[in-house]
Design a protein around this motif. Sequence first.
Motif, PDB file in Angstrom:
ATOM      1  N   ARG A  55       0.855  -1.193   0.000  1.00  0.00           N
ATOM      2  CA  ARG A  55       0.000   0.000   0.000  1.00  0.00           C
ATOM      3  C   ARG A  55       0.885   1.235   0.000  1.00  0.00           C
ATOM      4  N   GLU A  56       0.468   2.220  -0.783  1.00  0.00           N
ATOM      5  CA  GLU A  56       1.243   3.456  -0.861  1.00  0.00           C
ATOM      6  C   GLU A  56       0.286   4.630  -1.029  1.00  0.00           C
ATOM      7  N   LYS A  57       0.328   5.579  -0.103  1.00  0.00           N
ATOM      8  CA  LYS A  57      -0.472   6.787  -0.242  1.00  0.00           C
ATOM      9  C   LYS A  57       0.247   7.682  -1.259  1.00  0.00           C
ATOM     10  N   ILE A  58      -0.435   7.953  -2.368  1.00  0.00           N
ATOM     11  CA  ILE A  58       0.201   8.753  -3.415  1.00  0.00           C
ATOM     12  C   ILE A  58      -0.253  10.208  -3.383  1.00  0.00           C
ATOM     13  N   ALA A  59      -1.285  10.510  -2.622  1.00  0.00           N
ATOM     14  CA  ALA A  59      -1.725  11.887  -2.394  1.00  0.00           C
ATOM     15  C   ALA A  59      -2.433  11.919  -1.042  1.00  0.00           C
ATOM     16  N   LYS A  60      -1.910  12.742  -0.125  1.00  0.00           N
ATOM     17  CA  LYS A  60      -2.461  12.811   1.235  1.00  0.00           C
ATOM     18  C   LYS A  60      -3.145  14.151   1.454  1.00  0.00           C
TER      19      LYS A  60
END
Length: 91
Positions: A55-60
């Motif tokens: 999992r990778e948050k690409i826009a927070k």
Amino acid sequence: MKHFNFALISLFFLSCKDDNNCCLNSFKGNLVAGSLSFGYLERLVLDDQNQVIYREKIAKDIGRVRDVVESPEGYIYLSVENKGIFKLIPK
């Protein structure tokens, strides 16, 4: 692109059918989850059994993600409530 809704999270399947037109090759075959409540866009990598392995948050903290689409050129666009439409550009 297939679209699935689960409560306050929407999932979008990125196919990148033509490798030559996929601007985000590392996203090929991944899911992208947009959150209405939590205001982020997240990449989900699946294994052969369709289990999430990364999992990778690409826009927070971007606001309520309403929709995500993949253009014919392979770019990813997302609409954020009361903010507009944004294009993801690879580094």
